[in-house]
Structures are given as C-alpha cells and as structure tokens.
Write a protein that holds these residues in place. Structure first.
Motif, PDB file in Angstrom:
ATOM      1  N   ASN A 231      50.007  49.871  36.582  1.00 16.43           N
ATOM      2  CA  ASN A 231      51.264  49.120  36.713  1.00 16.43           C
ATOM      3  C   ASN A 231      52.278  50.143  37.290  1.00 16.43           C
ATOM      4  O   ASN A 231      53.562  49.993  36.977  1.00 16.43           O
ATOM      5  CB  ASN A 231      51.668  48.530  35.473  1.00 16.43           C
ATOM      6  N   ASP A 285      47.910  43.761  42.027  1.00 15.82           N
ATOM      7  CA  ASP A 285      48.331  43.252  40.453  1.00 15.82           C
ATOM      8  C   ASP A 285      46.844  43.516  39.794  1.00 15.82           C
ATOM      9  O   ASP A 285      46.040  42.601  39.578  1.00 15.82           O
ATOM     10  CB  ASP A 285      48.689  41.789  40.581  1.00 15.82           C
ATOM     11  N   ARG A 287      46.975  43.369  36.310  1.00 14.92           N
ATOM     12  CA  ARG A 287      47.560  42.887  35.134  1.00 14.92           C
ATOM     13  C   ARG A 287      46.195  42.152  34.422  1.00 14.92           C
ATOM     14  O   ARG A 287      45.824  42.161  33.330  1.00 14.92           O
ATOM     15  CB  ARG A 287      48.716  42.256  34.894  1.00 14.92           C
ATOM     16  N   SER A 288      45.491  41.405  35.284  1.00 13.40           N
ATOM     17  CA  SER A 288      44.420  40.277  34.849  1.00 13.40           C
ATOM     18  C   SER A 288      43.279  41.002  34.182  1.00 13.40           C
ATOM     19  O   SER A 288      42.847  40.923  32.986  1.00 13.40           O
ATOM     20  CB  SER A 288      44.008  39.652  35.829  1.00 13.40           C
ATOM     21  N   SER A 290      43.333  44.432  32.905  1.00 12.92           N
ATOM     22  CA  SER A 290      44.133  44.971  31.457  1.00 12.92           C
ATOM     23  C   SER A 290      43.902  44.058  30.708  1.00 12.92           C
ATOM     24  O   SER A 290      43.544  44.491  29.330  1.00 12.92           O
ATOM     25  CB  SER A 290      45.491  45.600  32.175  1.00 12.92           C
ATOM     26  N   ARG A 291      44.544  42.873  30.799  1.00  7.44           N
ATOM     27  CA  ARG A 291      44.712  41.841  29.726  1.00  7.44           C
ATOM     28  C   ARG A 291      42.996  41.590  29.036  1.00  7.44           C
ATOM     29  O   ARG A 291      42.864  41.635  28.268  1.00  7.44           O
ATOM     30  CB  ARG A 291      45.320  40.680  30.234  1.00  7.44           C
ATOM     31  N   LYS A 296      43.599  50.267  29.694  1.00 12.57           N
ATOM     32  CA  LYS A 296      44.965  51.087  30.014  1.00 12.57           C
ATOM     33  C   LYS A 296      44.793  52.568  30.503  1.00 12.57           C
ATOM     34  O   LYS A 296      44.173  53.232  29.704  1.00 12.57           O
ATOM     35  CB  LYS A 296      45.823  51.105  28.645  1.00 12.57           C
TER      36      LYS A 296
END
Length: 315
Positions: A231, A285, A287-288, A290-291, A296
């Motif tokens: 990120n 992006d 984030r998807s 990572s979630r 991380k």
C-alpha cells in the motif's frame, strides 16, 4: 498407522528465482515436482526436476506418475525472452494444455502468476486500479498480447471448471536478489534511463514477500483474481535516485526517438514495449488480496532500495 499423504504439487517456471523461493517454503511439508520450459535445474534429491515443453506428450506422463493435488504456475515467459511465437506457444498454448490436463486428472488447486502489465499504461488510468479494470495492454503492444491472452484463458477455465479452484495473481514490480526482470536490472544499474518530463508512480514488492503471497494464495481456498502490491508507491525517478543510479534523461518525443537512443546506447533493460509504463502510472489496489489472505509485506521500500544501492552492476 499409515502416515498421512503429503500434498503433491507441480511447480512450473522452476528455473526462476521466485519459483525457487516458493519451493524452499513448501519443500518441508509437500512433495514437489519442478518443471521449466527453458532448462532443467537441480533442486536436491528430494525434488524431481524436468525441462519439458507443456505441449509435448511427456508432460502428461508427469500427471500420471505423480498424481498431483495442485499446481503453482509461474512458467510465464517474459516478453524480453524468446521470440513472440515461442512465447505464445509457451504462455498461451502451454497454459491451456496444463489446464486441460489439470481438469482431466482432477487437480483441486491451481495458482497462476500473471502481471500488472496486463492493465496497460495509459494517461487516463484511475489512481488505484482494482481487479475489475479492463485489460488495456493488448491494444498498446504486440509484446504483451500473450500475457493478456494467458489471463483471458485462465479466466475462462476459472468459471468453466470451478473444481480447479483457480487463483490468478497480478503482482506489481517484483524486485530483489536473483530477480532478472527489466525493472530489477534498471535498479541495479549504475546508469539508468528515464523519459524526460515523466516520473510515474510505481509499486515494488520484494521477492521474499511475493513468495510468501504465492504460498498463502495456494494454501487458501479463495479462487478469483487478485492484485498483489503493497500500500505504498514511489516516483520512478526518485526510486532510481534512492538506488544510487545516475539518471540518463531520454527525450520522449517524437515516439521513435527514445527507441533509437536506447538502441544506440544498447540499453536492453528499457524495452520499447514497456515505454508507456515509464510515462504513465499504473498503481494497483492490493487491498482485496491482503484482506482475503491476511497478507502484509515485510520488506519496506527503504530496504529494497538499499539492496540495489549496495549491489550495483553495469546496465
């Protein structure tokens, strides 16, 4: 009591540094078979290794012999390697055969490594590109067509054969020890070209973190398409500066001029088909992923750039 059967996994692209990192993470818990289109490498007596063309008859024999449970496909030949036709045969037709055999032999898990290059670099890209964005690279360069077609093919199989549980990963720039892609060669250079007036934002992920991401993806049960990126991002020319590279400013117009200059300077690490990626930002992006997978990255940009600053090679 019989000992539980260890998972049998086929690893493709085994000659690459990233595949070898993945192998090191899995070898203690899984029975691995390594294959590569380009060369056979020795990975220890415990890991059978083959140099094989996926389109040849011998490839199917491996499915029969080893009864694979899953496949981690990192055998995509980069656009800087081989001729366009050989790349197409390996990347597209070879992947299609691999997926057909996987369906035929009841494989239950497939992870396919793609690239963020499939999004294409254009002036009107959104600030953060998510997995639903169109793949524009096919309209920009003939050299990226096979990468986009590989993805389209994997997408078809993802929905046609849900039992394969396919996960497609689109990482940002993978860098670090052993990586031999274009951006890594640039960061490792004493002198590196930059297009005058352009310094697009870029993302970098360390090879150790990417290997962790691939193992997490394989061990998870979430099929679909995922960007893999930290990120944070940095301007290309600032990244060169942080890596201790002397920047060579190349005029960007007319379009033929930078290609001529780079050819004259013999700077193969700055291939013409990637020129637009050094003009326009392609920030994805992540984030998807990572979630979904609890990922991380551990390696910071500062640590990545320090490695290149301390390990210089001429361009």
């Amino acid at each position: 009591m019989n000992q539980a059967r260890r998972p049998h996994i086929l690893i493709t692209g085994a000659a690459g540094a990233l595949a070898q990192q993945v192998i090191e993470r899995l070898r203690s818990t899984c029975d691995l078979v390594a294959v590569d289109f380009r060369e056979q490498i020795y990975l220890g007596d415990d890991i059978p290794s083959y140099c094989i063309d996926f389109n040849k008859r011998g490839f199917e024999d491996l499915y029969r012999r080893y009864e694979f449970d899953g496949i981690i496909h990192m055998g995509r030949i980069m656009s800087s390697q081989e001729t366009r036709m050989r790349r197409y045969n390996a990347n597209v037709l070879g992947t299609q055969r691999m997926l057909d055999l996987s369906h035929k032999y009841g494989i239950k898990r497939v992870v396919i490594l793609s690239t963020y290059h499939v999004y294409g670099a254009v002036a009107y890209n959104p600030a953060l590109i998510d997995e639903g964005a169109p793949l524009k690279a096919v309209g920009l360069s003939m050299d990226l067509i096979d990468s986009v077609e590989l993805e389209n093919l994997a997408n078809i199989y993802l929905w046609r054969y849900p039992d394969l549980n396919i996960t497609i990963l689109r990482p940002c720039n993978i860098v670090g020890p052993g990586v031999r892609n274009s951006i890594s060669k640039l960061l490792a250079s004493d002198r590196a070209p930059a297009l005058a007036g352009f310094s697009p934002m870029m993302q970098f992920i360390h090879i150790d973190d990417m290997a962790d991401a691939i193992v997490l993806a394989y061990q998870g049960s979430h099929k679909g398409i995922y960007n893999v990126a930290p990120n944070d991002w940095v301007a290309y020319q600032h990244a060169l500066e942080m890596c201790g590279c002397k920047r060579i400013q190349i005029p960007s117009i007319p379009p033929v001029l930078p290609k001529l200059i780079l050819k004259t300077l013999n700077m193969k690490s700055f291939p013409p088909y990637l020129m637009s990626f050094f003009k326009y930002p392609v920030v994805i992006d992540g984030r998807s992923f990572s979630r979904t997978f609890g990922f991380k990255p551990k390696r910071s940009l500062k640590e990545i750039f320090r490695f290149y600053r301390e390990n210089k090679k001429p361009i």
